[in-house]
Design a protein around this motif. Structure first.
Motif, PDB file in Angstrom:
ATOM      1  N   TYR A   1     -13.239 -24.215  12.896  1.00 44.75           N
ATOM      2  CA  TYR A   1     -14.155 -25.006  12.077  1.00 44.75           C
ATOM      3  C   TYR A   1     -13.702 -26.456  12.059  1.00 44.75           C
ATOM      4  CZ  TYR A   1     -15.868 -20.579  10.162  1.00 44.75           C
ATOM      5  OH  TYR A   1     -16.416 -19.339  10.013  1.00 44.75           O
ATOM      6  N   SER A   2     -14.664 -27.358  12.011  1.00 42.45           N
ATOM      7  CA  SER A   2     -14.354 -28.770  11.760  1.00 42.45           C
ATOM      8  C   SER A   2     -15.240 -29.236  10.621  1.00 42.45           C
ATOM      9  CB  SER A   2     -14.652 -29.634  12.980  1.00 42.45           C
ATOM     10  OG  SER A   2     -13.880 -29.228  14.082  1.00 42.45           O
ATOM     11  N   LEU A   3     -14.663 -30.082   9.773  1.00 44.48           N
ATOM     12  CA  LEU A   3     -15.460 -30.677   8.709  1.00 44.48           C
ATOM     13  C   LEU A   3     -15.833 -32.095   9.125  1.00 44.48           C
ATOM     14  CD1 LEU A   3     -13.451 -29.508   5.565  1.00 44.48           C
ATOM     15  CD2 LEU A   3     -15.590 -28.568   6.449  1.00 44.48           C
ATOM     16  N   VAL A   4     -17.136 -32.374   9.132  1.00 43.40           N
ATOM     17  CA  VAL A   4     -17.587 -33.741   9.402  1.00 43.40           C
ATOM     18  C   VAL A   4     -17.644 -34.493   8.070  1.00 43.40           C
ATOM     19  CG1 VAL A   4     -19.338 -35.138  10.551  1.00 43.40           C
ATOM     20  CG2 VAL A   4     -18.949 -32.807  11.306  1.00 43.40           C
ATOM     21  N   ALA A   5     -17.874 -33.747   7.015  1.00 42.71           N
ATOM     22  CA  ALA A   5     -17.784 -34.218   5.630  1.00 42.71           C
ATOM     23  C   ALA A   5     -17.361 -32.994   4.827  1.00 42.71           C
ATOM     24  CB  ALA A   5     -19.129 -34.755   5.171  1.00 42.71           C
ATOM     25  N   PRO A   6     -16.909 -33.185   3.573  1.00 47.75           N
ATOM     26  CA  PRO A   6     -16.426 -32.012   2.828  1.00 47.75           C
ATOM     27  C   PRO A   6     -17.465 -30.886   2.708  1.00 47.75           C
ATOM     28  CG  PRO A   6     -15.825 -34.024   1.679  1.00 47.75           C
ATOM     29  CD  PRO A   6     -16.687 -34.445   2.832  1.00 47.75           C
ATOM     30  N   ASP A   7     -18.753 -31.255   2.745  1.00 47.59           N
ATOM     31  CA  ASP A   7     -19.800 -30.233   2.620  1.00 47.59           C
ATOM     32  C   ASP A   7     -20.570 -30.049   3.928  1.00 47.59           C
ATOM     33  OD1 ASP A   7     -21.036 -32.652   2.705  1.00 47.59           O
ATOM     34  OD2 ASP A   7     -22.389 -32.298   1.016  1.00 47.59           O
TER      35      ASP A   7
END
Lengths: 426, 99, 107
Positions: A365-371
């Motif tokens: 998984y990668s987060l581009v923003a926290p949500d």
């Protein structure tokens, strides 16, 4: 039989005669015991493997050799850099592992005597093995980028091994003035955590967007394509328009030298003076892999895809980032998956049985923003001597998914970290 | 070299004469699932627990992920990498696991 | 057809100094040997020639072949004799043509 491990302090108390006894590696199999496994490296790969071995066959004697009393996890460390999480949430100790019948030795492995099948810890302490698992992770190639030395990393952090470096990069971002240029240098493949530089750029952008909106991020890249590229590029356009510029290899993005005295990164075609410079340098399997002769000319360790046994050294198995695992990326999930497959193979080998062909998974998984989460997944199996992608399986999150799906993947990312760290250290 | 041969012979001897049951390892692919699906009750995550579940439920869910009948994030992509037999073996193994 | 070319020539040099010149051009360098999804070969599309002139005098020439990588990077040296213009041109299949020039001051 004496204890199979002796610390330096214990050793000094003993006589020469008993010391001789512990250095003799009488293979346990000859005594009817199921065998001795030493695991070098207590990260996602090594700690998982040690525990999985004990779970499969509690009679196997397992020693985990790890220099540090605390492990700092890299996954989610980009959140720490962006001020979204504290480093403490990344740190784990070995108490539960020690409590599960595994002997943990907090000393670095200095070399391995392959003839005597013994791991040499210090001048005097030695641990014999029937099978050795190397899970040492990565080292920075300090000769891989002109000007980038250990001293330079204090000014231009890599933050590619989580800990002090992570905090250093965070502090630099926090003290940067609004309007500053953040330059991230991304290496050529292969390296630890292929989507990592781009997740980092995203989360730094998230921080800058709210706190220092006049700032910019420049990614200088030594390659023309990267993991989850189209998803990242689309998300950047949507969330951080004009904040992140990515310069690929074909547009002159490869950094050829750095100068920490001026915080400057130089490519073949220009120089960039950074307010904050994050240099993610070229990497290789950690030092001990080369010392024992398990690493080839690439700096990484070729392995058998069924048993993870080194193709260069008998009785030594290599898992995690240090290995050349075919199609599998260097991720914590892959390391955990390999560790369990390796443990199963070791249990079989020690019992004189034939290891079964494994099937492995990676999810990243990668987060581009926290949500806003995106993922890549793959299923792997041994084919033609390599761990190969199972055709028709795997792939990345859909391109035009609704924000609710991105939110769901962000939730899963958080859940994954809790699950895997519980399995490994909890 | 001689010593190695000798050991190998001993190992074979043990393998053939020992009454101990074969080493029981998880079926191919099963061990990888617990990277996300927790084996322990101690962890709070949005992932479904597989341990102790009815194996038929695991099989149905995985097959529906594979065909796309059941909405998914990564499971749709992962399930395509497993055959029916593999899914059944994994489901049976998790069903039999205690926490 | 437009292509983005990058060139790096030192802006100043001493007379007689050996200077390094670098160039990079965005180009797919399609070999002509790869089949497409239907099994038909994808037509060749490569840069065939790279030339560098210094005040109109050719100082470097390279012939490119299908085995060369996409986005070819060329690095070479020449001797700085006089102030003037260094020009690089790339020509290839399908009428491909690109050129870049840069001034150099020789003291």
């Amino acid at each position: 039989m004496t204890r199979h491990h002796v610390s330096r302090r214990d050793f000094l108390k003993r006589t020469t005669a008993s010391a001789a006894a512990v250095t003799i590696s009488a293979p346990a199999i000859a005594e009817g015991a199921p065998g001795r496994v030493v695991v070098v490296g207590g990260g996602f790969a090594g700690a998982t493997c040690a525990r999985a071995l004990k779970r499969i066959n509690p009679r196997i004697s397992v020693t985990l050799v790890e220099a540090s009393h605390a492990f700092t996890a890299c996954p989610f460390s980009n959140n720490v850099i962006a001020g979204l999480r504290e480093l403490k949430a990344q740190q784990f100790d070995y108490k539960r592992i020690e409590g599960s019948g595994i002997e943990v030795t907090f000393e670095p492995a200095t070399r391995i005597d392959t003839d005597a099948r013994t791991v040499v810890l210090s001048d005097v302490a030695r641990v014999p093995y029937d099978r050795l698992v190397l899970a040492p992770g990565i080292d920075i190639r300090w000769d891989g980028l002109s000007g980038y030395t250990e001293a330079a990393a204090e000014r231009m952090p890599h933050a590619w091994r989580a800990g002090e470096q992570t905090l250093l990069l965070r502090k630099q971002l926090e003290s940067m003035e609004d309007g500053g240029l953040v330059v991230i240098s991304a290496p050529a493949n292969p390296f630890r955590c292929p989507p990592g530089p781009y997740e980092r750029a995203s989360l730094i952008a998230h921080y800058l967007k709210t706190r220092k909106p006049k700032s910019k991020i420049l990614i200088l890249d030594a390659k023309d394509a990267f993991s989850k590229q189209s998803l990242f590029l689309a998300a950047w356009k949507e969330l951080y328009p004009d904040l992140i510029e990515w310069v690929p290899l074909s547009k002159g993005g490869r950094v050829t030298s750095v100068d920490p005295s001026t915080n400057t990164l130089t490519t073949e075609f220009g120089s960039h003076k950074a307010a904050v410079a994050n240099v993610i340098p070229p990497q290789k399997a950690a030092h001990i892999a080369a010392v024992v002769g398990a690493a080839n000319k690439t700096g990484w360790c070729p392995i058998d895809p069924v048993t993870f046994e080194s193709k260069l050294q008998e009785n030594i198995h290599v898992i995690g980032d240090a290995s050349i695992a075919g199609g599998m990326p260097k991720s914590a999930f892959a390391a955990n998956s390999q560790a369990k497959a390796c443990a199963a193979a070791l249990a079989k080998l020690l019992a004189g049985e034939k290891p079964e062909e494994p099937k492995l998974i990676n999810t990243c998984y990668s987060l581009v923003a926290p949500d806003y989460g995106i993922s890549v997944a793959g299923v792997y199996e041994p084919r033609n001597g390599q761990l190969t992608d199972v055709k028709g399986a795997g792939g990345v999150s859909p391109a035009n998914a609704p924000r609710s799906a991105r939110q769901l993947e962000a939730n899963f990312a958080n859940g994954w970290f809790k699950t895997i760290t519980e399995e490994v250290f909890g | 070299m001689k010593r190695i041969y000798c050991l190998a012979a001993l190992a074979v001897l043990f393998a053939s004469t020992s009454a101990a049951p074969a080493i029981d390892v998880a079926p191919a692919g099963a061990a990888a699932c617990s990277g996300c699906h927790p084996m322990s009750r101690a962890v709070e995550t949005p992932f479904t627990r597989l341990t102790g579940r009815n194996p038929a439920d695991i099989v149905t869910a995985t097959q529906e992920f594979r065909t796309g009948q059941r909405p998914a994030t990564v499971m749709g992509r992962l399930a395509k990498g497993f055959t029916d037999d593999e899914i059944k073996a994994i489901a049976a193994w998790y069903a039999a696991q205690k926490e | 057809m437009t292509a983005r070319a990058l060139i790096n020539v030192p802006p100043k040099a001493k007379r007689g100094e050996i200077i390094g010149i670098k160039s990079l051009i965005s180009h797919e360098m399609e070999t002509g040997f790869r089949p497409d999804a239907t099994g038909q070969p994808i037509p060749r599309n490569i840069i065939k020639e790279f030339v560098c002139t210094y005040n109109g005098v050719e100082v470097f020439r390279a012939e490119f072949f299908p085995a060369m990588s996409a986005n070819p990077f060329v690095s070479f040296t020449t001797v700085a004799n006089e102030s003037g213009t260094i020009t690089m041109t790339w020509t290839g299949d399908n009428g491909f043509f690109a050129t870049e020039s840069v001034a150099i001051t020789v003291e």
